[in-house]
Design a protein around this motif. Sequence first.
Motif, mmCIF file in Angstrom:
data_model
loop_
_atom_site.group_PDB
_atom_site.id
_atom_site.type_symbol
_atom_site.label_atom_id
_atom_site.label_comp_id
_atom_site.label_asym_id
_atom_site.label_seq_id
_atom_site.Cartn_x
_atom_site.Cartn_y
_atom_site.Cartn_z
ATOM 1 N N ALA A 1 0.908 -1.257 -0.010
ATOM 2 C CA ALA A 1 0.304 -0.072 -0.079
ATOM 3 C C ALA A 1 0.872 1.176 0.091
ATOM 4 O O ALA A 1 0.337 2.209 -0.819
ATOM 5 N N ALA A 2 1.902 1.190 0.894
ATOM 6 C CA ALA A 2 2.874 2.415 0.786
ATOM 7 C C ALA A 2 3.589 2.615 -0.456
ATOM 8 O O ALA A 2 3.674 3.543 -0.967
ATOM 9 N N ALA A 3 3.815 1.566 -1.196
ATOM 10 C CA ALA A 3 4.745 1.551 -2.474
ATOM 11 C C ALA A 3 3.680 2.221 -3.565
ATOM 12 O O ALA A 3 3.968 2.858 -4.326
ATOM 13 N N ILE A 4 2.524 1.812 -3.483
ATOM 14 C CA ILE A 4 1.221 2.320 -4.403
ATOM 15 C C ILE A 4 1.104 3.895 -4.001
ATOM 16 O O ILE A 4 0.841 4.617 -5.113
ATOM 17 N N ASP A 5 1.341 4.198 -3.050
ATOM 18 C CA ASP A 5 1.037 5.659 -2.558
ATOM 19 C C ASP A 5 2.238 6.620 -2.930
ATOM 20 O O ASP A 5 2.254 7.607 -2.839
ATOM 21 N N GLY A 6 3.442 5.853 -3.504
ATOM 22 C CA GLY A 6 4.647 6.459 -3.827
ATOM 23 C C GLY A 6 5.655 6.551 -2.900
ATOM 24 O O GLY A 6 6.752 7.230 -3.033
ATOM 25 N N ALA A 7 5.606 5.741 -1.898
ATOM 26 C CA ALA A 7 6.662 5.611 -0.817
ATOM 27 C C ALA A 7 7.913 5.035 -1.290
ATOM 28 O O ALA A 7 7.704 3.780 -1.720
ATOM 29 N N GLY A 8 8.927 5.805 -1.196
ATOM 30 C CA GLY A 8 10.298 4.946 -1.620
ATOM 31 C C GLY A 8 10.478 4.127 -0.357
ATOM 32 O O GLY A 8 10.058 3.940 0.497
ATOM 33 N N PRO A 9 11.675 3.394 -0.571
ATOM 34 C CA PRO A 9 12.436 2.405 0.442
ATOM 35 C C PRO A 9 12.479 2.997 1.717
ATOM 36 O O PRO A 9 12.094 2.427 2.683
ATOM 37 N N TRP A 10 13.189 4.283 1.834
ATOM 38 C CA TRP A 10 13.274 5.162 3.137
ATOM 39 C C TRP A 10 11.860 5.327 3.903
ATOM 40 O O TRP A 10 11.852 5.024 4.818
ATOM 41 N N ARG A 11 11.198 5.870 3.099
ATOM 42 C CA ARG A 11 9.572 6.325 3.835
ATOM 43 C C ARG A 11 9.142 5.002 4.085
ATOM 44 O O ARG A 11 8.346 5.029 5.182
#
Length: 284
Positions: free
Chosen positions: A177-187
């Motif tokens: 879900a975080a990756a879909i929202d555009g969060a990179g590895p650090w976030r």
Amino acid sequence: MLPGLLYFLVFHYGAMLGNVIAFKDYVPFDGLWGSPWTGVDNFREMFVDSEFWHAVLNTLWISLLQIVFFFPVPLALALLLHSLTWSTVRRFVQSVAYLPHFISWVIVVALFQQVLGDTGMLNGILDGAGLHTVNIIGNPDAFKPLVVAQVIWKDAGWGTIIFLAALAQVDEQQYEAAAIDGAGPWRRFWHVTLPAIRPVIVLLLIMRLGEILSVGFEQMLLQRDAVGPQAAEIIDTFVYYRGIVAGDYGYGAAAGLFKGVIGALLVYAANKVAHRLGEQGVYR
């Protein structure tokens, strides 16, 4: 659970009864109850002893260095292992990283001596190249970073076990879900991984604070003669040499009791701080 429970009852809680000699002029031939009481004289002598406070300062410095430089290493290693997709490679790296934990400190110190000692491999290479040789093992100024490096090499892999277990409980759907929202590895690490394993980090940190005056008796004892007590004397070696070798058992017991009380107070205080921050801590 019974064997483990009996171990702690006999060798930890039962042994606490021996702390009574901290208030006595203990003589082994007179026995525990035959030795005369001295009240708090041993503690008065200890609190004005510059050698004792030097051992305390050395212990705190080494413990602080271990918290700053060693404590994050198992977490970082666990994150790297957790990110590996090939299970065969992950198991191989885990096995290699775990192995030093099962090697005794006698072997570990001998290995470092063979590599970094006056006649070790490093100096052999430097001497062969016509360069100036260095004796890292026997250098008091390098002793504290050296012992931290030894602890990292020996126990970093073993320390990853709890972190890997905590990371295994993180829901993979949160990462997706975080990756879909555009969060990179650090976030993803900051907003998903870290909150999930924060209770484990707090728990381990509290336990480490409780052992802040314990930095490895065997490790220090094996290297104390090489660099001298000025650099390597800690509370445990001070208790050993003053209480056992010199035969001043009451004084040694007083120093050991002081260390135990401070450790217990630190655990209690750190646990209260964890509760204030909304974490469960070691106990409620």
